[in-house]
Scaffold this motif. Structure first.
Motif, PDB file in Angstrom:
ATOM      1  N   SER A 155       0.701  -1.194   0.064  1.00  0.00           N
ATOM      2  CA  SER A 155      -0.089  -0.136  -0.014  1.00  0.00           C
ATOM      3  C   SER A 155       0.961   1.103   0.019  1.00  0.00           C
ATOM      4  O   SER A 155       2.029   1.369   0.467  1.00  0.00           O
ATOM      5  N   THR A 156       0.312   2.397  -0.488  1.00  0.00           N
ATOM      6  CA  THR A 156       0.877   3.816  -0.303  1.00  0.00           C
ATOM      7  C   THR A 156       1.257   4.154   1.220  1.00  0.00           C
ATOM      8  O   THR A 156       2.074   4.776   1.290  1.00  0.00           O
ATOM      9  N   PRO A 198      -0.948  -0.101  -3.885  1.00  0.00           N
ATOM     10  CA  PRO A 198      -1.983   0.862  -4.493  1.00  0.00           C
ATOM     11  C   PRO A 198      -2.538   1.927  -3.535  1.00  0.00           C
ATOM     12  O   PRO A 198      -2.175   2.035  -2.171  1.00  0.00           O
ATOM     13  N   GLY A 199      -2.915   3.085  -4.241  1.00  0.00           N
ATOM     14  CA  GLY A 199      -3.363   4.040  -3.404  1.00  0.00           C
ATOM     15  C   GLY A 199      -4.916   4.087  -3.089  1.00  0.00           C
ATOM     16  O   GLY A 199      -5.526   2.726  -3.113  1.00  0.00           O
ATOM     17  N   ARG A 200      -5.665   5.101  -2.801  1.00  0.00           N
ATOM     18  CA  ARG A 200      -7.034   4.852  -2.624  1.00  0.00           C
ATOM     19  C   ARG A 200      -7.924   4.066  -3.509  1.00  0.00           C
ATOM     20  O   ARG A 200      -7.915   4.407  -4.815  1.00  0.00           O
ATOM     21  N   THR A 201      -8.364   2.967  -3.140  1.00  0.00           N
ATOM     22  CA  THR A 201      -9.120   1.984  -4.154  1.00  0.00           C
ATOM     23  C   THR A 201     -10.330   1.718  -3.428  1.00  0.00           C
ATOM     24  O   THR A 201     -10.616   1.486  -2.382  1.00  0.00           O
ATOM     25  N   ARG A 206     -11.270  -0.034   1.918  1.00  0.00           N
ATOM     26  CA  ARG A 206     -11.103   1.160   1.939  1.00  0.00           C
ATOM     27  C   ARG A 206     -12.265   2.086   2.955  1.00  0.00           C
ATOM     28  O   ARG A 206     -12.102   3.347   3.384  1.00  0.00           O
ATOM     29  N   ILE A 218     -12.662   7.614  -6.673  1.00  0.00           N
ATOM     30  CA  ILE A 218     -11.196   7.278  -6.475  1.00  0.00           C
ATOM     31  C   ILE A 218     -11.149   5.841  -7.336  1.00  0.00           C
ATOM     32  O   ILE A 218     -11.922   5.592  -8.325  1.00  0.00           O
ATOM     33  N   MET A 219     -10.089   5.385  -7.362  1.00  0.00           N
ATOM     34  CA  MET A 219      -9.325   4.327  -8.239  1.00  0.00           C
ATOM     35  C   MET A 219     -10.304   2.935  -8.105  1.00  0.00           C
ATOM     36  O   MET A 219     -10.877   2.861  -6.678  1.00  0.00           O
ATOM     37  N   ARG A 247      -1.788   4.425  -8.722  1.00  0.00           N
ATOM     38  CA  ARG A 247      -2.710   5.515  -7.906  1.00  0.00           C
ATOM     39  C   ARG A 247      -3.066   6.588  -8.825  1.00  0.00           C
ATOM     40  O   ARG A 247      -2.392   6.436  -9.944  1.00  0.00           O
ATOM     41  N   GLN A 248      -4.114   7.093  -8.705  1.00  0.00           N
ATOM     42  CA  GLN A 248      -4.752   7.870  -9.500  1.00  0.00           C
ATOM     43  C   GLN A 248      -3.906   9.190  -9.569  1.00  0.00           C
ATOM     44  O   GLN A 248      -3.428   9.664  -8.579  1.00  0.00           O
TER      45      GLN A 248
END
Ligand SMILES: NC(=O)c1ccc[n+]([C@@H]2O[C@H](COP(=O)([O-])OP(=O)(O)OC[C@H]3O[C@@H](n4cnc5c(N)ncnc54)[C@H](OP(=O)(O)O)[C@@H]3O)[C@@H](O)[C@H]2O)c1
Length: 248
Positions: A155-156, A198-201, A206, A218-219, A247-248
């Protein structure tokens, strides 16, 4: 926790590669199973989660969507239960066969301020997010399994620590470093090890971390699954797999 395995779908005439995805009943794991089912050289996908009902539903959906060329094998397992994990890994290797692609995706988080972190909850976070990926790899290696590719989903939050996410950030940070060690040690077997962060998914996990967020902004899990799909495809051999940020 019970551990069950039942195969769904046709056994292909020319068996291809087998993928095992933990945390595959929903979110990023399910989207990854759907994505990998499109790869013609992957003929068997083992889906792991704790809920037999959710897994059956996931396998039902995937079987309906597919053309029957992929076999889906549900495996009910709490990856945070060490003995159960070892038993399941050995049984899967013996009964389903070698696993060429492993996606360590199951994750746990319980975000609380530092003062409220309990040791049992910290330990549970490490069991699921760090020890389980390690133990699955170790158990299968010691059974004689040779992996083509291992993808660890970090994760980020493991790259930059986040306020209120102490245990989660610490576990993911350790997973990123552990992936580097695996990558070096397993290269002699021709195994590639990738770590993705991954960032926010938009998933159930989440929602635990950010309950007030609008998931449509978000993604989506499919975006992360596409990146994992690229890693498993032939072009994946040319992707520098050292902690890929998505990430987005
Ligand atoms: N969503 C994000 O914003 C985000 C960002 C960065 C990284 N990630 C990482 O992405 C991975 C997938 O998360 P997600 O967002 O897709 O979460 P999710 O939608 O909540 O899905 C989690 C999956 O893991 C399974 N699972 C959870 N604990 C398990 C256990 N102990 N044993 C076996 N299966 C277990 C769940 O099924 P059961 O509950 O039935 O077991 C479910 O299939 C996690 O490692 C997470 O840390 C997510």
């Amino acid at each position: 926790m019970s551990e069950q395995t039942t195969a769904h779908g046709a056994q292909p005439e020319h068996p291809g590669r087998t993928a095992l995805i933990t945390g595959a009943s929903r979110g990023i794991g399910l989207a990854t199973a759907r994505r990998l089912a499109q790869e013609s050289d992957i003929s068997t996908i083992i889906l792991v989660s704790r809920s037999a009902e959710d897994l059956d539903q996931a396998v039902g959906q995937l079987s309906e969507e597919g053309d029957g060329s992929t076999r889906f094998v549900p495996c009910v397992l709490d990856v945070g239960d060490r003995s159960a994990l070892k038993r399941s890994a050995k049984r899967l290797f013996d009964e389903v066969g070698p696993i060429q692609l492993l996606v360590n995706n199951a994750g746990y988080t319980n975000p609380v301020p530092l003062q409220q972190v309990t040791m049992p909850d910290f330990e549970r976070t490490m069991e699921v997010n760090l020890y389980a990926p390690f133990l699955l790899v170790k158990t299968l290696l010691n059974r004689g399994n040779v992996f083509d590719l291992i993808v660890n989903v970090a994760s980020t939050a493991g790259v930059t620590g986040r306020s209120g996410w102490l245990t989660y950030s610490a576990s993911k940070s350790a997973l990123i470093t552990m992936s580097e060690v695996m990558r070096e040690e397993l290269s002699i077997y021709g195994t590639r090890v990738a770590c993705i962060s991954p960032g926010r998914t938009a998933t159930a996990l989440r929602r635990v971390l950010a309950p007030d967020e609008d998931p449509s902004t978000i993604m989506q899990p499919e975006h992360v699954a596409e990146v994992i799909g690229a890693l498993t495809s032939p072009v994946g051999a040319y992707i520098d797999s050292e902690n890929i940020i998505v990430r987005q």
